[in-house]
Design a protein around this motif. Structure first.
Motif, PDB file in Angstrom:
ATOM      1  N   GLU A 101       0.811  -1.212   0.000  1.00 38.03           N
ATOM      2  CA  GLU A 101       0.000   0.000   0.000  1.00 38.03           C
ATOM      3  C   GLU A 101       0.846   1.264   0.000  1.00 38.03           C
ATOM      4  O   GLU A 101       1.310   1.713   1.035  1.00 38.03           O
ATOM      5  N   THR A 104      -0.386   4.095   2.505  1.00 36.22           N
ATOM      6  CA  THR A 104      -0.327   4.023   3.965  1.00 36.22           C
ATOM      7  C   THR A 104       1.009   3.518   4.492  1.00 36.22           C
ATOM      8  O   THR A 104       1.206   3.465   5.693  1.00 36.22           O
ATOM      9  N   SER A 105       1.916   3.162   3.594  1.00 40.02           N
ATOM     10  CA  SER A 105       3.168   2.567   4.068  1.00 40.02           C
ATOM     11  C   SER A 105       4.228   3.586   4.464  1.00 40.02           C
ATOM     12  O   SER A 105       5.286   3.224   4.942  1.00 40.02           O
ATOM     13  N   LEU A 106       3.943   4.870   4.216  1.00 37.06           N
ATOM     14  CA  LEU A 106       4.885   5.897   4.653  1.00 37.06           C
ATOM     15  C   LEU A 106       4.234   6.714   5.764  1.00 37.06           C
ATOM     16  O   LEU A 106       3.025   6.944   5.761  1.00 37.06           O
ATOM     17  N   ASN A 107       5.066   7.180   6.710  1.00 35.60           N
ATOM     18  CA  ASN A 107       4.566   7.968   7.835  1.00 35.60           C
ATOM     19  C   ASN A 107       4.070   9.329   7.337  1.00 35.60           C
ATOM     20  O   ASN A 107       4.844  10.099   6.780  1.00 35.60           O
ATOM     21  N   PRO A 108       2.773   9.624   7.551  1.00 29.98           N
ATOM     22  CA  PRO A 108       2.200  10.840   6.971  1.00 29.98           C
ATOM     23  C   PRO A 108       2.735  12.144   7.569  1.00 29.98           C
ATOM     24  O   PRO A 108       2.577  13.191   6.958  1.00 29.98           O
ATOM     25  N   VAL A 109       3.321  12.094   8.766  1.00 24.78           N
ATOM     26  CA  VAL A 109       3.751  13.354   9.376  1.00 24.78           C
ATOM     27  C   VAL A 109       5.276  13.518   9.357  1.00 24.78           C
ATOM     28  O   VAL A 109       5.824  14.338  10.059  1.00 24.78           O
ATOM     29  N   MET A 110       5.956  12.737   8.518  1.00 26.74           N
ATOM     30  CA  MET A 110       7.413  12.804   8.472  1.00 26.74           C
ATOM     31  C   MET A 110       7.844  13.054   7.038  1.00 26.74           C
ATOM     32  O   MET A 110       7.307  12.441   6.111  1.00 26.74           O
ATOM     33  N   GLN A 115      12.504   9.953   6.363  1.00 37.08           N
ATOM     34  CA  GLN A 115      12.154   8.538   6.413  1.00 37.08           C
ATOM     35  C   GLN A 115      13.223   7.681   5.745  1.00 37.08           C
ATOM     36  O   GLN A 115      13.513   6.580   6.201  1.00 37.08           O
ATOM     37  N   TYR A 154       6.087  15.859   2.038  1.00 38.31           N
ATOM     38  CA  TYR A 154       5.426  14.869   2.880  1.00 38.31           C
ATOM     39  C   TYR A 154       4.759  13.846   1.960  1.00 38.31           C
ATOM     40  O   TYR A 154       4.407  14.180   0.830  1.00 38.31           O
ATOM     41  N   HIS A 156       1.825  12.711   1.487  1.00 42.11           N
ATOM     42  CA  HIS A 156       0.546  13.008   0.814  1.00 42.11           C
ATOM     43  C   HIS A 156       0.723  13.912  -0.393  1.00 42.11           C
ATOM     44  O   HIS A 156      -0.194  14.062  -1.192  1.00 42.11           O
ATOM     45  N   GLU A 157       1.894  14.527  -0.519  1.00 42.34           N
ATOM     46  CA  GLU A 157       2.109  15.404  -1.666  1.00 42.34           C
ATOM     47  C   GLU A 157       2.607  14.640  -2.900  1.00 42.34           C
ATOM     48  O   GLU A 157       2.806  15.225  -3.946  1.00 42.34           O
ATOM     49  N   TRP A 293     -10.239  29.814  -1.574  1.00 42.52           N
ATOM     50  CA  TRP A 293      -9.886  30.669  -2.702  1.00 42.52           C
ATOM     51  C   TRP A 293      -8.411  30.506  -2.970  1.00 42.52           C
ATOM     52  O   TRP A 293      -7.700  30.106  -2.065  1.00 42.52           O
ATOM     53  N   ARG A 298      -7.858  25.338  -8.520  1.00 40.63           N
ATOM     54  CA  ARG A 298      -7.991  24.012  -7.928  1.00 40.63           C
ATOM     55  C   ARG A 298      -9.051  23.173  -8.638  1.00 40.63           C
ATOM     56  O   ARG A 298      -9.364  22.081  -8.208  1.00 40.63           O
TER      57      ARG A 298
END
Lengths: 536, 315
Positions: A101, A104-110, A115, A154, A156-157, A293, A298
């Motif tokens: 996955e 989900t396999s990477l730490n979202p806040v690091m 990492q 991060y 999620h980007e 805005w 977007r």
């Protein structure tokens, strides 16, 4: 010359499952060996024990699963006698692991760089400045554009493919002897999958890493394996060189699995010309606006002037990669999402122009089968209630609706007694049959199936496809079949529409599309289907 | 991030306006004569009329509202009817007790709950976990004023370590003031700590099962570093939500605990003002409590964004 020592050798390994499981052993008497620079694919359906093999090799078996007997050796060293501290030393340094996955396999806040650098840090290697430098060179080694930018990002980007490259960079940071890849491309789009497979293969050749590659997909096996081991319910049924397994399989289970893989060559087309048009969609448009805005920047054009029609008894495949807008089109057609423009006509009803109040009695004309057989059925209601609910809201009496639910269950190949049972008592394939029965309960003219077989094992998938085909012939359904899987589309669909960035870039008869694709993007998609050369 | 703070500040200002309007409407505009409420049913008509004049009740509601809000912005909260003192002076004295009391309680509560919750989850079903379970069940079941009474009996009356109540004031030095606040702060903190411990435990357990924790372990990161670097930072995100909700309770809970320990704080002032029907003080205190809650929520929102990069880039 003496025989070289295998990088990994698993000897008569047996893993015990906790008491309440449906079988006693996760793995029984498994023996495998991987030589330096070799890729061994472990293939099997869900529950075959293939991931447990991987977790045992890195000493991270879940609670309750224990090694009962046998051994695991890494370059001759007995792993099962290691202490926790020794395990920490082996993991990452001698064995690198890439999981399924990417989301989900990477730490979202690091940050990504931290990492990757952590791999060096955990093993007390290099100073911080050197770690940063190695991190950047690893990121470019896995072909990520702009390593400096990605290092600071991060998770999620990044896209799924980018994250999986980061995982590979991390797994290969310390140049381990063995790389374990547990379904590393299953969650990726075909074109990304092809790139990631190539990357793993190149790195293996360059560094002589042994690869334990776990997959359920024979297409992927054909692309990457040197040797193949086939697992069924925790037992190794067959093992051998890739060509032998793909073309001369000996065990009946292997043969059955291979036969269930849909071929890229479409079957002869059915005659549909005289049939009336069940659904006509014209210039359907949907734009998702970003929050906040400035709005404009977007906006995502999820469906851009999408037009198609489907005849009675016909299946139109809607294929494309994630984010191409195919699911949005499906939802708009059902009016689960309100389109911004365009018209939808079902039979003689201007379905797209109905008010919410007018829509309610007409909803039965078009029904949906969802992707996830586990999430799409309410766990607190019986199967009978689930199937009967739609007809009851349309005015059917409960006893009649339940009677019909029983007949429908029979029609989709389940026992009538299933009406009184709950969804959790059924397997994934059975639940998907329940989902189909629920859709059919409304006597629809049109069925929208959104990745309806994507979560299923190949053998189950083949059965569900057969069921859909049979029901269509019997009931004259028009089907909009949304899928990312071109093999499935080739076998099931009469025509196929290819979507990219919200637009249909090409639409043609299936045989014609696969034989002579006109659009460059279609050609790119077809070229990326794994195993096309070796398996057809 | 800056835009996030700006939008949250804007919504903070709007919420405060709405709250002040609601308080004003309920206390002064809804049917019922404020003067009659304050003086009781036995009051004579001429005293009532005098009070109405003093409170300016003869003038239009909008003017009164604007005067009230305008006064607050200048630090003028009006004059208390019972104390005959400016409410701002009264409140300032009391806040010097309630704010340190609440902050101390928050500190004790989080300092207890976070390590206990994480430790319990790290060794699930172990002895620490079982002890934590018992502690948290007791803490949730026992009300804070009763804990306060027990503390007074044991630590003050029996052991004589702490004063049984009252507050010596900050002028007499930090140590005696701190000693007076410690027992009430612990009494206030324990029930909240119990809740927070359970939340921390379950949040930690959830993160321990996450895929990225498995990734970290597969890299060779040992158990304690995984906990420190991967599990705790992620588990703090849901814990912050509950902590944010609790912070308001600390200020509200102060009313009970201040009465048990006889501390002249804001909670006690609110209690006395209610007993004496001093609407002027009540109106201001309710607004102050609401203001504290709103500001705390603002801080929690900012805390979220600091903890979770996904929230920073989304807004």
């Amino acid at each position: 010359m003496t025989d070289p020592v295998p990088v990994l050798s698993v000897e008569k390994l047996t893993l015990g499952l906790p008491g309440l499981a449906d079988r006693r052993h996760a793995i029984q008497d498994l023996s495998l060996a991987i030589m330096p620079g070799e890729t061994l694919c472990v293939v099997g359906e869900s529950g075959s024990g293939k991931s447990m093999t991987a977790m045992a090799t890195i000493g991270l078996l879940p609670r309750g699963v224990n090694v009962l007997s046998g051994g695991i050796r890494l370059a001759g060293r007995d792993l099962l006698s290691l202490t926790e501290a020794q395990w920490c030393d082996v993991r990452g340094r001698d064995v690198g692991t890439v999981f399924q996955e990417p989301m989900t396999s990477l730490n979202p806040v690091m940050r990504v760089a931290d990492q990757i650098a952590e791999t060096f840090r955990a093993h007390g290697l290099l100073n911080p400045a050197e770690r940063d430098r190695r991190t950047l060179s690893l990121l470019s080694e896995v072909n990520l554009p702009n390593p400096e930018l990605i290092a600071r990002a991060y998770p999620h980007e990044l896209s799924g493919g980018q994250r999986q490259r980061v995982m590979i960079a991390m797994a290969l940071a310390l140049e381990p002897k063995l790389l374990i890849a547990d379904e590393p491309t299953t969650a990726l789009d075909v074109t990304t999958q092809a790139q990631v497979l190539k990357l793993i293969d190149n790195l293996r050749h360059k560094k002589g890493t042994a690869v334990l590659f776990i997959t359920h997909d024979f297409g992927v096996v054909a692309e990457i394996a040197d040797r193949v081991a086939v697992l069924q319910n925790g037992v190794l049924v067959e093992q051998g060189p890739v060509d032998q397994i793909l073309h001369r399989p000996e065990h009946p289970y292997t043969r059955r699995l291979l036969a269930a893989v849909p071929s890229l060559t479409p079957p002869p087309p059915k005659a549909l010309t005289g049939e009336p048009i069940s659904i006509k969609v014209d210039a359907l448009t949907k734009t998702y606006g970003g929050r906040g805005w400035p709005r404009k920047s977007r906006e995502v054009q999820a469906a851009d002037a999408v037009s198609f029609e489907i005849r009675r008894g016909e299946t139109l495949g809607l294929v494309g990669e994630s984010g191409s807008g195919k699911s949005t089109v499906g939802r708009c057609v059902l009016r689960l999402v309100e389109p911004d423009g365009g018209s939808i006509t079902i039979g003689d009803v201007a379905f797209g122009a109905l008010t919410q109040r007018q829509l309610r009695p007409e909803r039965r004309r078009i029904q949906m089968v969802f992707q996830d057989p586990f999430a799409s059925l309410n766990p607190r209601r019986t199967v009978g209630q689930i199937i009967a609910e739609g007809p009851i809201t349309q005015g059917e009496t409960p006893s009649k609706a339940l009677d019909r639910a029983r007949r429908l269950l029979d029609q989709v190949g389940l026992s009538e007694s299933a009406v009184d049972r709950y969804p959790h008592e059924f397997s994934g394939g059975q639940r998907q049959r329940i989902g189909i029965a629920r859709a059919l309960a409304m006597r629809p003219d049109v069925l929208v199936a959104d990745e309806a077989v994507s979560a299923l094992d190949v053998s189950v998938q083949a059965e569900i496809l057969k069921l859909i085909r049979g029901l269509q012939a019997e009931l004259g359904l028009a089907i909009l079949f949304i899928t990312h899987d071109l093999r499935v589309a080739a076998q099931l669909c009469d025509r196929v529409a290819v979507m990219q960035k919200g637009r249909i870039v090409e639409m043609a008869e299936t045989a014609q599309l696969f034989a002579s694709p006109k659009d460059a993007y279609t050609r790119q998609l077809l070229a990326a289907v794994p195993g096309a050369e070796r398996m057809g | 991030m800056l835009r996030l703070i700006a939008t949250r500040l804007l919504s903070l200002a709007i919420t405060l306006m709405a709250v002040s309007l609601a308080i004003f409407l309920i206390l002064e505009v809804l049917p019922g004569d404020p003067a009659a409420i304050m003086l009781g049913t036995a009051a004579r008509e001429d005293t009532l009329a005098a009070l109405r004049l003093e409170m300016g009740l003869d003038r239009p509601a909008l003017v009164r509202y604007l005067e009230w809000v305008g006064g607050i912005l200048h630090g003028d909260l009006g004059t208390s009817f019972t104390y005959k003192l400016p409410v701002s002076t009264l409140v300032a004295e009391r806040l010097a007790i309630t704010v340190p009391l609440s902050l101390l309680a928050i500190l004790i509560s989080t300092a207890l709950a976070l390590p206990l919750g994480v430790a319990a989850a790290a060794k699930r079903d172990g002895p620490v976990d079982k002890a934590v379970l018992v502690f948290s069940q007791l803490g949730v079941a026992v009300p804070n004023f009763w804990i306060g009474l027990l503390f007074i009996l044991f630590f003050s009356t029996y052991l004589g370590w702490f004063p049984a109540g009252g507050f010596p004031g900050w002028a007499g030095g930090i140590v005696p003031a701190f000693k007076a606040l410690l027992l009430p702060a612990v009494a206030l903190a324990l029930p909240q700590a119990a809740v927070l411990t359970r939340v921390t435990r379950s949040a930690t357990l959830e993160v321990i099962g996450a895929d990225f924790v498995r990734t970290a372990r597969a890299k060779g990161v040992d158990r304690s570093a995984t906990l420190r670097r991967h599990v705790v930072p992620n588990a703090l995100i849901p814990v912050t939500t509950i902590l944010g909700l609790q912070l308001s309770f600390f200020f509200g809970g102060a009313i009970l605990v201040e009465n048990v320990f006889n501390l002249p704080g804001l909670g006690r002032l609110a209690y006395q003002a209610l007993a004496q029907r001093d609407l002027i003080v009540i109106k201001d205190i309710v607004l102050i409590f609401a203001g504290i809650v709103i500001v705390v929520n603002f801080l929690v929102d900012i805390g979220y964004a600091l903890l979770d990069p996904r929230l920073r880039s989304r807004s």
